[in-house]
Design an enzyme around this catalytic site. Structure first.
Site, PDB file in Angstrom:
ATOM      1  N   LYS A 127      67.459  42.286   6.108  1.00 52.42           N
ATOM      2  CA  LYS A 127      66.735  41.039   6.822  1.00 52.42           C
ATOM      3  C   LYS A 127      65.420  41.173   5.642  1.00 52.42           C
ATOM      4  O   LYS A 127      64.992  39.886   5.413  1.00 52.42           O
ATOM      5  CB  LYS A 127      66.090  41.261   8.029  1.00 52.42           C
ATOM      6  CG  LYS A 127      65.002  40.321   8.778  1.00 52.42           C
ATOM      7  CD  LYS A 127      64.632  40.630   9.949  1.00 52.42           C
ATOM      8  CE  LYS A 127      63.415  41.805  10.324  1.00 52.42           C
ATOM      9  NZ  LYS A 127      62.036  41.499  10.125  1.00 52.42           N
ATOM     10  N   ASN A 128      64.541  42.067   5.716  1.00 54.67           N
ATOM     11  CA  ASN A 128      63.307  42.002   4.907  1.00 54.67           C
ATOM     12  C   ASN A 128      63.509  41.843   3.220  1.00 54.67           C
ATOM     13  O   ASN A 128      62.801  41.701   2.749  1.00 54.67           O
ATOM     14  CB  ASN A 128      62.633  43.265   5.097  1.00 54.67           C
ATOM     15  CG  ASN A 128      62.041  43.449   6.725  1.00 54.67           C
ATOM     16  OD1 ASN A 128      62.163  42.363   7.210  1.00 54.67           O
ATOM     17  ND2 ASN A 128      61.815  44.590   7.224  1.00 54.67           N
ATOM     18  N   ARG A 142      56.081  36.199  11.445  1.00 51.57           N
ATOM     19  CA  ARG A 142      55.017  36.749  10.452  1.00 51.57           C
ATOM     20  C   ARG A 142      55.656  36.622   8.867  1.00 51.57           C
ATOM     21  O   ARG A 142      54.869  36.177   8.173  1.00 51.57           O
ATOM     22  CB  ARG A 142      55.191  38.330  10.756  1.00 51.57           C
ATOM     23  CG  ARG A 142      54.643  39.094   9.465  1.00 51.57           C
ATOM     24  CD  ARG A 142      53.218  39.513   9.729  1.00 51.57           C
ATOM     25  NE  ARG A 142      52.872  40.210   8.311  1.00 51.57           N
ATOM     26  CZ  ARG A 142      51.504  40.315   7.962  1.00 51.57           C
ATOM     27  NH1 ARG A 142      50.780  39.536   8.727  1.00 51.57           N
ATOM     28  NH2 ARG A 142      51.346  40.953   6.949  1.00 51.57           N
ATOM     29  N   CYS A 184      51.954  40.520  16.078  1.00 54.05           N
ATOM     30  CA  CYS A 184      52.898  41.077  17.026  1.00 54.05           C
ATOM     31  C   CYS A 184      52.345  42.018  17.813  1.00 54.05           C
ATOM     32  O   CYS A 184      51.256  42.688  17.579  1.00 54.05           O
ATOM     33  CB  CYS A 184      54.289  41.168  16.318  1.00 54.05           C
ATOM     34  SG  CYS A 184      53.870  42.145  14.734  1.00 54.05           S
ATOM     35  N   ARG A 240      48.097  42.774  12.219  1.00 54.58           N
ATOM     36  CA  ARG A 240      48.916  42.508  10.591  1.00 54.58           C
ATOM     37  C   ARG A 240      47.882  41.153  10.094  1.00 54.58           C
ATOM     38  O   ARG A 240      48.645  40.120   9.964  1.00 54.58           O
ATOM     39  CB  ARG A 240      50.210  42.288  11.130  1.00 54.58           C
ATOM     40  CG  ARG A 240      50.823  43.171  11.689  1.00 54.58           C
ATOM     41  CD  ARG A 240      52.463  43.045  12.103  1.00 54.58           C
ATOM     42  NE  ARG A 240      53.200  43.062  10.797  1.00 54.58           N
ATOM     43  CZ  ARG A 240      54.606  42.815  10.936  1.00 54.58           C
ATOM     44  NH1 ARG A 240      55.005  42.453  12.089  1.00 54.58           N
ATOM     45  NH2 ARG A 240      55.321  42.713   9.848  1.00 54.58           N
ATOM     46  N   ASP A 279      59.552  51.423  10.213  1.00 58.52           N
ATOM     47  CA  ASP A 279      60.454  50.716  11.181  1.00 58.52           C
ATOM     48  C   ASP A 279      61.448  51.526  11.596  1.00 58.52           C
ATOM     49  O   ASP A 279      62.207  51.290  12.461  1.00 58.52           O
ATOM     50  CB  ASP A 279      61.331  49.721  10.499  1.00 58.52           C
ATOM     51  CG  ASP A 279      60.240  48.649   9.876  1.00 58.52           C
ATOM     52  OD1 ASP A 279      60.450  47.665   8.978  1.00 58.52           O
ATOM     53  OD2 ASP A 279      58.954  48.492  10.453  1.00 58.52           O
ATOM     54  N   ARG A 337      66.055  39.509  16.356  1.00 54.71           N
ATOM     55  CA  ARG A 337      65.391  38.971  15.242  1.00 54.71           C
ATOM     56  C   ARG A 337      66.016  39.780  13.902  1.00 54.71           C
ATOM     57  O   ARG A 337      65.799  39.365  12.872  1.00 54.71           O
ATOM     58  CB  ARG A 337      63.831  39.030  15.393  1.00 54.71           C
ATOM     59  CG  ARG A 337      63.285  38.093  16.093  1.00 54.71           C
ATOM     60  CD  ARG A 337      61.583  38.228  15.929  1.00 54.71           C
ATOM     61  NE  ARG A 337      61.218  38.662  14.736  1.00 54.71           N
ATOM     62  CZ  ARG A 337      60.182  39.508  14.384  1.00 54.71           C
ATOM     63  NH1 ARG A 337      59.660  40.060  15.481  1.00 54.71           N
ATOM     64  NH2 ARG A 337      59.925  39.623  13.286  1.00 54.71           N
TER      65      ARG A 337
END
Ligand code: EPZ
Length: 431
Positions: free
Chosen positions: A23-24, A94, A119, A124, A319, A412
């Protein structure tokens, strides 16, 4: 509609799971398509909420997007209008900050952009991003709800910019902006994460040459003629690490396919040093995990971890900290969890105390988890993406029934997690 998981723990995990695209990595790469009017084909996209939100933001601005198979999109950004960017979608994620760099590169200005959502894991702020663009000569105007950034298209770029911290998305935003500049700029204090490396690889295919991606100093020489590309998103090392930790915390025998082992070297070394039975195939893509019961290592002895310190890559990824916290409840002895990056990410550990976990929070960045502890079912709330996956692992490791609400956070970043855990024998369903 609030979705929940209902989990009945106590069953081991057995079988093979394949790792999906990162995802990132997908998010900055989708944003990079703004830099060209030619066709871009991005494959191995994870079907997760954040990717769909990024595609929606592009579509709102006028991108032509077509799915070609289940995990591939074909994008054409011939005519896009930043003014059409949906404020609400920007606030939800974000990673919408990743649109700043490419829009600034293409249009020279970004007017009244909404601040991306913070979040539950921390404030952040985007200070690092804005400070870096100021260092490149941008004019930044801050409002209560919006901010604007402007930089003359032909302004000469400085030879070097030094980030205020090893920020992943700030590094990516600079690469996305500088990719279209014909000068050479060195980025220092760059983030080294695998998704930064994958973005640099994608930008190189478009025509921007860089060296040092994956290290803390990246030198990029862009071009004003960036072309279309075909790019396969790198597999998700956080997802692979999550399945490794789940197999150890719950117990069983699991093969994890398409795992980017090279990005998990330190995590795997840490776990093997703690006594885990983890074998890496010579192809460096297949990982086999055996644990005769939750928290068990070689010869059925309990793992002993002592300390988990999260750091920017190549350190232990923050993470994975929530999932490490669950494993820490199953291993022997106290385990210090040190989370220097986020000031609120340890909160997921306190959710575990509802299952009987023994957690002593020392300060916003340190907690001690005592193990081994038999976890029992409970009603839990998911507050963010990674803690959601950790709570699911805890439900599988515990005895009895666990209900986890607000799992849209989890969706997500994990594609069909419940389906893939069920395929490994877990008793989990979404209601
Ligand atoms: C990216 O967020 C990821 N998001 C996050 O993943 C991830 O947790 C984070 O990097 C860290 O790896 C995406 O890539 C879309 P940061 P980003 O600016 O760029 C502090 C997920 O679960 N910090 O790298 O917004 C910093 O102040 C999400 O997929 C230091 O203290 O994060 C901030 O509070 C969650 N010192 C936090 O770490 C440093 O040297 C993350 O910073 C660097 C950072």
């Amino acid at each position: 509609m609030v979705n929940s998981f209902v989990i009945t723990g106590g069953k081991q995990l057995r079988g093979t799971v394949d790792v999906r695209g990162s995802k990132n990595a997908a998010l900055p790469i989708l944003a990079a398509t703004i830099l060209t009017k030619e066709i871009c084909r991005i494959s191995n996209l994870p079907l997760v909420l954040d990717v769909h939100r990024m595609l929606k933001m592009l579509e709102d601005m006028g991108s032509s997007i077509r799915w070609d198979g289940s995990h591939t999109v074909v994008i054409e950004n011939k005519d896009i209008r930043p003014a059409r960017l949906g404020k609400d979608t920007v606030k939800k994620m974000r990673a919408s900050i990743l649109l700043l760099g490419p829009l600034l590169a293409r249009f020279g200005r970004v007017e009244k952009m909404t601040y991306p959502g913070g979040c539950s894991i921390g404030a952040r702020p985007i200070d690092t991003h804005l400070a870096a663009f100021r260092d490149l000569g941008a004019k930044v105007t801050l409002g209560g709800k919006y901010f604007s950034v402007e930089i003359p298209p032909h302004r000469r770029m400085p030879p070097e910019v030094i980030l205020n911290e090893f920020s992943v998305t700030a590094t990516e935003n600079l690469l996305l902006f500088l990719a279209s500049k014909g000068s050479t700029t060195r980025i220092k204090i760059a983030a080294c994460e695998p998704h930064v490396r994958d973005l640099a690889k994608c930008l190189a295919k478009m025509g921007a040459r860089s060296r040092g991606a994956g290290t803390s100093t990246i030198t990029i020489r862009g071009t004003d003629r960036l072309g279309g590309i075909s790019h396969r998103t790198t597999p998700d090392y956080i997802e692979a690490g999550t399945f490794i930790l789940a197999s150890l915390a719950v117990g069983g025998h699991v093969h994890i396919k398409d795992a980017p082992v090279v990005d998990l070297d330190f995590v795997i070394k840490k776990l093997v040093s703690a006594g885990a039975d983890i074998r890496v195939h010579p192809n460096k893509k297949l990982v086999e995990v055996r644990a005769s019961f939750g928290g068990a290592g070689k010869g059925g002895r309990k793992l002993k971890i002592d300390k988990i310190q999260c750091l920017p890559h190549p350190g232990i990824p923050t993470d994975l900290q929530p999932a490490f916290g669950v494993l820490a409840t199953q291993v022997s002895g106290p385990t210090l969890i040190h989370e220097p990056l986020y000031e609120k990410r340890l909160e997921s550990l306190t959710e575990l105390t509802k299952m009987g976990a023994r957690v002593v929070v020392q300060d916003p960045h340190r907690a001690i988890v005592h193990g081994p502890t038999k976890l029992h079912g409970a009603r839990l709330t998911c507050y963010d993406l990674r803690s959601g996956a950790a709570l699911a692992i805890a439900g599988l490791a515990g005895k009895g029934k666990t209900i986890i609400t607000n799992i849209e956070h989890l969706e997500r970043g994990y594609e069909d997690l419940e389906g893939r855990l069920r395929a490994l024998g877990a008793d989990i369903k979404k209601i």
